[in-house]
Design a protein around this motif. Structure first.
Motif, PDB file in Angstrom:
ATOM      1  N   ILE A   1       0.846  -1.197   0.000  1.00 39.08           N
ATOM      2  CA  ILE A   1       0.000   0.000   0.000  1.00 39.08           C
ATOM      3  C   ILE A   1       0.881   1.246   0.000  1.00 39.08           C
ATOM      4  N   ALA A   2       1.904   1.276   0.843  1.00 40.60           N
ATOM      5  CA  ALA A   2       2.817   2.418   0.919  1.00 40.60           C
ATOM      6  C   ALA A   2       3.513   2.642  -0.424  1.00 40.60           C
ATOM      7  N   ARG A   3       3.938   1.555  -1.063  1.00 40.74           N
ATOM      8  CA  ARG A   3       4.612   1.675  -2.362  1.00 40.74           C
ATOM      9  C   ARG A   3       3.700   2.314  -3.397  1.00 40.74           C
ATOM     10  N   VAL A   4       2.444   1.880  -3.436  1.00 36.95           N
ATOM     11  CA  VAL A   4       1.510   2.423  -4.421  1.00 36.95           C
ATOM     12  C   VAL A   4       1.178   3.882  -4.107  1.00 36.95           C
ATOM     13  N   ILE A   5       1.014   4.222  -2.832  1.00 37.13           N
ATOM     14  CA  ILE A   5       0.768   5.624  -2.469  1.00 37.13           C
ATOM     15  C   ILE A   5       1.922   6.487  -2.947  1.00 37.13           C
ATOM     16  N   ARG A   6       3.145   6.085  -2.618  1.00 35.60           N
ATOM     17  CA  ARG A   6       4.327   6.870  -3.008  1.00 35.60           C
ATOM     18  C   ARG A   6       4.439   7.003  -4.524  1.00 35.60           C
ATOM     19  N   THR A   7       4.251   5.896  -5.227  1.00 35.30           N
ATOM     20  CA  THR A   7       4.363   5.911  -6.689  1.00 35.30           C
ATOM     21  C   THR A   7       3.318   6.833  -7.306  1.00 35.30           C
ATOM     22  N   GLN A   8       2.065   6.667  -6.905  1.00 37.39           N
ATOM     23  CA  GLN A   8       1.007   7.493  -7.498  1.00 37.39           C
ATOM     24  C   GLN A   8       1.174   8.964  -7.129  1.00 37.39           C
ATOM     25  N   ALA A   9       1.571   9.244  -5.887  1.00 28.95           N
ATOM     26  CA  ALA A   9       1.755  10.640  -5.472  1.00 28.95           C
ATOM     27  C   ALA A   9       2.894  11.286  -6.254  1.00 28.95           C
ATOM     28  N   THR A  10       3.959  10.545  -6.489  1.00 29.44           N
ATOM     29  CA  THR A  10       5.094  11.069  -7.251  1.00 29.44           C
ATOM     30  C   THR A  10       4.703  11.312  -8.701  1.00 29.44           C
ATOM     31  N   GLU A  11       3.993  10.354  -9.295  1.00 19.27           N
ATOM     32  CA  GLU A  11       3.570  10.497 -10.687  1.00 19.27           C
ATOM     33  C   GLU A  11       2.586  11.641 -10.866  1.00 19.27           C
ATOM     34  N   ARG A  12       1.771  11.910  -9.862  1.00 19.13           N
ATOM     35  CA  ARG A  12       0.741  12.943  -9.945  1.00 19.13           C
ATOM     36  C   ARG A  12       1.241  14.338  -9.592  1.00 19.13           C
ATOM     37  N   ALA A  13       2.327  14.424  -8.823  1.00 22.13           N
ATOM     38  CA  ALA A  13       2.792  15.715  -8.298  1.00 22.13           C
ATOM     39  C   ALA A  13       2.861  16.751  -9.409  1.00 22.13           C
ATOM     40  N   PRO A  14       2.400  17.955  -9.176  1.00 23.89           N
ATOM     41  CA  PRO A  14       1.956  18.500  -7.892  1.00 23.89           C
ATOM     42  C   PRO A  14       0.468  18.286  -7.612  1.00 23.89           C
ATOM     43  N   ARG A  15      -0.217  17.569  -8.480  1.00 22.20           N
ATOM     44  CA  ARG A  15      -1.643  17.314  -8.236  1.00 22.20           C
ATOM     45  C   ARG A  15      -1.817  16.274  -7.136  1.00 22.20           C
ATOM     46  N   THR A  16      -3.025  16.169  -6.633  1.00 21.49           N
ATOM     47  CA  THR A  16      -3.340  15.234  -5.558  1.00 21.49           C
ATOM     48  C   THR A  16      -4.047  14.005  -6.118  1.00 21.49           C
ATOM     49  N   LEU A  17      -4.216  12.995  -5.260  1.00 22.91           N
ATOM     50  CA  LEU A  17      -4.952  11.810  -5.668  1.00 22.91           C
ATOM     51  C   LEU A  17      -5.893  11.389  -4.556  1.00 22.91           C
ATOM     52  N   CYS A  18      -6.897  10.661  -4.927  1.00 24.07           N
ATOM     53  CA  CYS A  18      -7.866  10.140  -3.975  1.00 24.07           C
ATOM     54  C   CYS A  18      -7.359   8.801  -3.453  1.00 24.07           C
TER      55      CYS A  18
ATOM     56  N   LYS B   1     -13.296  12.863   8.404  1.00 21.61           N
ATOM     57  CA  LYS B   1     -14.558  12.313   7.900  1.00 21.61           C
ATOM     58  C   LYS B   1     -14.789  12.877   6.502  1.00 21.61           C
ATOM     59  N   GLY B   2     -15.232  12.048   5.608  1.00 19.95           N
ATOM     60  CA  GLY B   2     -15.497  12.510   4.253  1.00 19.95           C
ATOM     61  C   GLY B   2     -14.279  12.385   3.357  1.00 19.95           C
ATOM     62  N   PRO B   3     -14.388  12.917   2.141  1.00 23.41           N
ATOM     63  CA  PRO B   3     -13.331  12.763   1.150  1.00 23.41           C
ATOM     64  C   PRO B   3     -12.052  13.504   1.546  1.00 23.41           C
ATOM     65  N   ILE B   4     -10.928  12.864   1.264  1.00 21.61           N
ATOM     66  CA  ILE B   4      -9.623  13.501   1.443  1.00 21.61           C
ATOM     67  C   ILE B   4      -8.826  13.314   0.165  1.00 21.61           C
ATOM     68  N   ARG B   5      -7.717  14.031   0.063  1.00 19.10           N
ATOM     69  CA  ARG B   5      -6.792  13.910  -1.051  1.00 19.10           C
ATOM     70  C   ARG B   5      -5.409  13.652  -0.474  1.00 19.10           C
ATOM     71  N   LEU B   6      -4.580  12.954  -1.215  1.00 18.37           N
ATOM     72  CA  LEU B   6      -3.203  12.671  -0.816  1.00 18.37           C
ATOM     73  C   LEU B   6      -2.252  13.317  -1.806  1.00 18.37           C
ATOM     74  N   ALA B   7      -1.109  13.791  -1.280  1.00 13.72           N
ATOM     75  CA  ALA B   7      -0.106  14.410  -2.139  1.00 13.72           C
ATOM     76  C   ALA B   7       1.262  14.299  -1.492  1.00 13.72           C
ATOM     77  N   ARG B   8       2.292  14.472  -2.299  1.00 12.13           N
ATOM     78  CA  ARG B   8       3.643  14.594  -1.787  1.00 12.13           C
ATOM     79  C   ARG B   8       3.744  15.881  -0.997  1.00 12.13           C
ATOM     80  N   THR B   9       4.524  15.869   0.072  1.00 12.26           N
ATOM     81  CA  THR B   9       4.746  17.105   0.829  1.00 12.26           C
ATOM     82  C   THR B   9       5.598  18.044  -0.024  1.00 12.26           C
ATOM     83  N   ALA B  10       5.581  19.300   0.336  1.00 16.66           N
ATOM     84  CA  ALA B  10       6.327  20.296  -0.426  1.00 16.66           C
ATOM     85  C   ALA B  10       7.808  20.280  -0.069  1.00 16.66           C
ATOM     86  N   GLY B  11       8.203  19.466   0.909  1.00 16.56           N
ATOM     87  CA  GLY B  11       9.606  19.406   1.352  1.00 16.56           C
ATOM     88  C   GLY B  11      10.528  18.848   0.296  1.00 16.56           C
ATOM     89  N   PRO B  12      11.813  18.711   0.665  1.00 12.77           N
ATOM     90  CA  PRO B  12      12.834  18.240  -0.295  1.00 12.77           C
ATOM     91  C   PRO B  12      12.590  16.841  -0.792  1.00 12.77           C
TER      92      PRO B  12
END
Length: 81
Positions: free
Chosen positions: A9-26, A70-81
């Motif tokens: 799960i962590a691998r897929v979150i990281r991969t999708q967040a990196t591929e989507r940056a700077p946009r977010t994902l559900c 509660k409710g919908p959230i979005r995930l994204a890479r942090t703005a850090g290095p």
């Protein structure tokens, strides 16, 4: 449904967040990438996202705890290095 590990799960979150940056994902996009029957994975996707320091969860643009929100959230890479 085959058991999906937290590491996967962590691998897929990281991969999708990196591929989507700077946009977010559900979080559901992560769950859908891991299983056909994805809905039961949603609480674990949120829980794993909460453990990843390079991932931020937001709701209406504001940072939130992905487990407590509660409710919908979005995930994204942090703005850090």
């Amino acid at each position: 449904m085959a058991r999906v590990s937290d590491a996967e799960i962590a691998r897929v979150i990281r991969t999708q967040a990196t591929e989507r940056a700077p946009r977010t994902l559900c979080p559901s996009e992560v769950a859908r990438a891991l299983a056909v029957d994805w809905r039961p994975l949603m609480p674990r996707v949120r829980a794993v996202a909460a453990t990843l320091p390079e991932i931020v969860a937001t709701q209406k643009g504001d940072p939130v705890d992905p487990v407590a929100a509660k409710g919908p959230i979005r995930l994204a890479r942090t703005a850090g290095p």
